[in-house]
Design an enzyme around this catalytic site. Sequence first.
Site, PDB file in Angstrom:
ATOM      1  N   GLU A   1     -17.748 -38.796   1.292  1.00 40.32           N
ATOM      2  CA  GLU A   1     -18.445 -38.153   2.413  1.00 40.32           C
ATOM      3  C   GLU A   1     -18.001 -36.707   2.496  1.00 40.32           C
ATOM      4  OE1 GLU A   1     -17.283 -40.065   6.112  1.00 40.32           O
ATOM      5  OE2 GLU A   1     -15.168 -39.900   5.611  1.00 40.32           O
TER       6      GLU A   1
ATOM      7  N   LYS B   1     -11.004 -43.598  12.723  1.00 37.56           N
ATOM      8  CA  LYS B   1     -11.220 -42.224  13.181  1.00 37.56           C
ATOM      9  C   LYS B   1      -9.915 -41.732  13.804  1.00 37.56           C
ATOM     10  CE  LYS B   1     -14.932 -39.489  15.053  1.00 37.56           C
ATOM     11  NZ  LYS B   1     -14.965 -38.586  13.908  1.00 37.56           N
TER      12      LYS B   1
ATOM     13  N   ARG C   1     -16.286 -48.460  18.332  1.00 34.32           N
ATOM     14  CA  ARG C   1     -15.566 -47.908  17.171  1.00 34.32           C
ATOM     15  C   ARG C   1     -14.173 -47.436  17.573  1.00 34.32           C
ATOM     16  NH1 ARG C   1     -18.310 -43.191  13.696  1.00 34.32           N
ATOM     17  NH2 ARG C   1     -17.675 -41.965  15.501  1.00 34.32           N
TER      18      ARG C   1
HETATM   19  N1  PMP Z   1     -17.359 -38.759   8.460  1.00 37.05           N
HETATM   20  C1  PMP Z   1     -16.364 -38.065   9.050  1.00 37.05           C
HETATM   21  C2  PMP Z   1     -15.116 -37.816   8.272  1.00 37.05           C
HETATM   22  C3  PMP Z   1     -16.508 -37.593  10.363  1.00 37.05           C
HETATM   23  O1  PMP Z   1     -15.520 -36.919  10.940  1.00 37.05           O
HETATM   24  C4  PMP Z   1     -17.724 -37.831  11.050  1.00 37.05           C
HETATM   25  C5  PMP Z   1     -17.948 -37.258  12.412  1.00 37.05           C
HETATM   26  N2  PMP Z   1     -17.352 -37.944  13.412  1.00 37.05           N
HETATM   27  C6  PMP Z   1     -18.733 -38.561  10.410  1.00 37.05           C
HETATM   28  C7  PMP Z   1     -18.508 -39.016   9.109  1.00 37.05           C
HETATM   29  C8  PMP Z   1     -20.015 -38.892  11.097  1.00 37.05           C
HETATM   30  O2  PMP Z   1     -19.838 -39.927  12.036  1.00 37.05           O
HETATM   31  P1  PMP Z   1     -20.710 -40.054  13.339  1.00 37.05           P
HETATM   32  O3  PMP Z   1     -22.134 -40.108  12.917  1.00 37.05           O
HETATM   33  O4  PMP Z   1     -20.261 -41.312  13.980  1.00 37.05           O
HETATM   34  O5  PMP Z   1     -20.415 -38.855  14.174  1.00 37.05           O
END
Ligand code: PMP
Length: 290
Positions: free
Chosen positions: A182, A149, A50
């Site tokens: 989210e 990200k 990622r």
């Molecule tokens: N959405 C956002 C905006 C985030 O910052 C995160 C945390 N990294 C997640 C979802 C969850 O992603 P992950 O399960 O890969 O940590």
Amino acid sequence: MLIYLNGKLVEEEEAKISVFDHGLLYGDGIFEGIRIYNGRIFKFDEHITRLYYSAKAIMLEVPLNFYDIKNAIIQTVRANKLREGYIRLVVTRGAGDLGLNPLKCKLPTLIIIASKITLYPESLYEKGLDIITVPTRRNLSESVNPAIKSLNYLNNILAKIEANNAGVLEAVMLNQEGFVSECTGDNIFIAKEDTVMTPPVSAGVLYGITRETIMDICVKLEIEFKEVNLTRYDIFNADECFLSGTAAEIISVVSLDRRVIGNGKPGETTKNIAREFRMLTHSEGVPIYE
Ligand code: PMP
């Protein structure tokens, strides 16, 4: 604490970057948050993959290849003797001038921090979270795509401020169409009549690694799973609601906008998924000390 900074492990006090770094000046960079459980790095390849996707999306060249970056992370965790913890991997555009142009930044900055994280107190995993919907909308996918990200979390921070001001710990952001996207740092799910549902990535969400793990768990537990656009109505009328993230893991949501969800307690489907998740975190992963 020893920090990895551009190829060297240095003491925390020495881990300094230029004030001209565009990660600092403009949020120009990307990151990952990765968990260490039981002396192993969970979903290691998935996180590094990622990171490379985020890098590609912003035309940033990660200074190390896949193998070397994993090695650098393992060395950093070893140097800090962690068996449980959280790794923050950051790649910035590097130092440039005071203009925006990324072409002026010749050398990306690579930072690895291996530390600890506790997002919520243990009691909230038993009781569940109260959350709200905030006015700040999730970024458009045509702008800073939520799938990236990126270091630019100001949109999420604005939502977090709104949550803080309302006295809750998390908040749901809607997208520009009014569908649920989210939370500020977690993906969101509902369970309704034995089906688990979450918004599709096209609704403006991160390809959460925990989200993906939950999909796998649903297959294993033979729970029907759907990626579908959700509105607040769907959450109000859900049997259960929960959030997922590397730091938060899996946590129940028992109310949205002060409206009780289901019976106001963490539900059975959520508990079963969380149990299975804990089993995976303690049995899978790349060993650090072998
Ligand atoms: N959405 C956002 C905006 C985030 O910052 C995160 C945390 N990294 C997640 C979802 C969850 O992603 P992950 O399960 O890969 O940590």
